[in-house]
Design a protein around this motif. Structure first.
Motif, PDB file in Angstrom:
ATOM      1  N   VAL A  23       0.856  -1.185   0.000  1.00 23.48           N
ATOM      2  CA  VAL A  23       0.000   0.000   0.000  1.00 23.48           C
ATOM      3  C   VAL A  23       0.891   1.233   0.000  1.00 23.48           C
ATOM      4  N   LEU A  25       0.682   5.171   0.635  1.00 24.75           N
ATOM      5  CA  LEU A  25      -0.178   6.187   1.228  1.00 24.75           C
ATOM      6  C   LEU A  25       0.371   7.573   0.909  1.00 24.75           C
ATOM      7  N   CYS A  35       5.040   3.861   2.291  1.00 25.04           N
ATOM      8  CA  CYS A  35       4.656   2.520   1.852  1.00 25.04           C
ATOM      9  C   CYS A  35       4.528   1.577   3.033  1.00 25.04           C
ATOM     10  N   ARG A  36       3.614   0.651   2.897  1.00 24.03           N
ATOM     11  CA  ARG A  36       3.385  -0.353   3.929  1.00 24.03           C
ATOM     12  C   ARG A  36       3.098  -1.665   3.234  1.00 24.03           C
ATOM     13  N   TYR A  55     -11.361   2.594   6.570  1.00 22.87           N
ATOM     14  CA  TYR A  55      -9.935   2.271   6.479  1.00 22.87           C
ATOM     15  C   TYR A  55      -9.705   0.772   6.513  1.00 22.87           C
ATOM     16  N   GLU A  68      -3.693   1.508  10.411  1.00 20.88           N
ATOM     17  CA  GLU A  68      -4.909   1.968   9.753  1.00 20.88           C
ATOM     18  C   GLU A  68      -4.512   2.656   8.449  1.00 20.88           C
ATOM     19  N   ALA A  69      -4.967   2.121   7.338  1.00 21.47           N
ATOM     20  CA  ALA A  69      -4.713   2.732   6.028  1.00 21.47           C
ATOM     21  C   ALA A  69      -6.044   3.290   5.537  1.00 21.47           C
ATOM     22  N   TYR A  70      -6.246   4.583   5.762  1.00 19.22           N
ATOM     23  CA  TYR A  70      -7.502   5.222   5.372  1.00 19.22           C
ATOM     24  C   TYR A  70      -7.645   5.207   3.857  1.00 19.22           C
ATOM     25  N   ASP A  73      -6.488   8.039   1.734  1.00 13.49           N
ATOM     26  CA  ASP A  73      -5.053   8.305   1.697  1.00 13.49           C
ATOM     27  C   ASP A  73      -4.283   7.316   0.814  1.00 13.49           C
ATOM     28  N   ILE A  74      -4.957   6.277   0.318  1.00 12.88           N
ATOM     29  CA  ILE A  74      -4.279   5.260  -0.476  1.00 12.88           C
ATOM     30  C   ILE A  74      -4.062   5.775  -1.895  1.00 12.88           C
TER      31      ILE A  74
END
Length: 89
Positions: A23, A25, A35-36, A55, A68-70, A73-74
């Motif tokens: 991911v 962001l 990055c995650r 998220y 938490e990847a909203y 925001d991705i």
């Protein structure tokens, strides 16, 4: 402020649950994307008066808690072929 270029909605995000992902962001006040890599272990949906934004919960190997990847925001998300690092392909 919502990102008008976000690429993921809640319906599409459900398809990533249980899958390894990379991911990327992007935040308005940060010039570099973050990055995650990890497994999507769940999605939190917006609920009026409780949670404003949806998220993904992304659990990375070796971490104790998910991030938490909203969705707004991705910048990009893709199924990962491995869990090491996060490239900018």
């Amino acid at each position: 402020m919502p990102n008008p270029t976000h690429i993921l909605d809640a319906v599409t995000a459900v398809g990533y649950i249980g899958k390894p992902v990379h991911v990327e962001l992007d935040w308005d006040d940060d010039p570099e994307p973050f990055c995650r890599s990890g497994y999507v272990i769940g999605i939190v949906l917006p609920v009026k008066g409780v949670q404003k934004q949806a998220y993904l919960m992304v659990m990375s190997p070796g971490e104790d808690f998910p991030v938490e990847a909203y969705l707004e925001d991705i910048r990009s998300i893709r199924i990962a072929d491995q869990m090491e690092g996060c490239g900018h392909d």
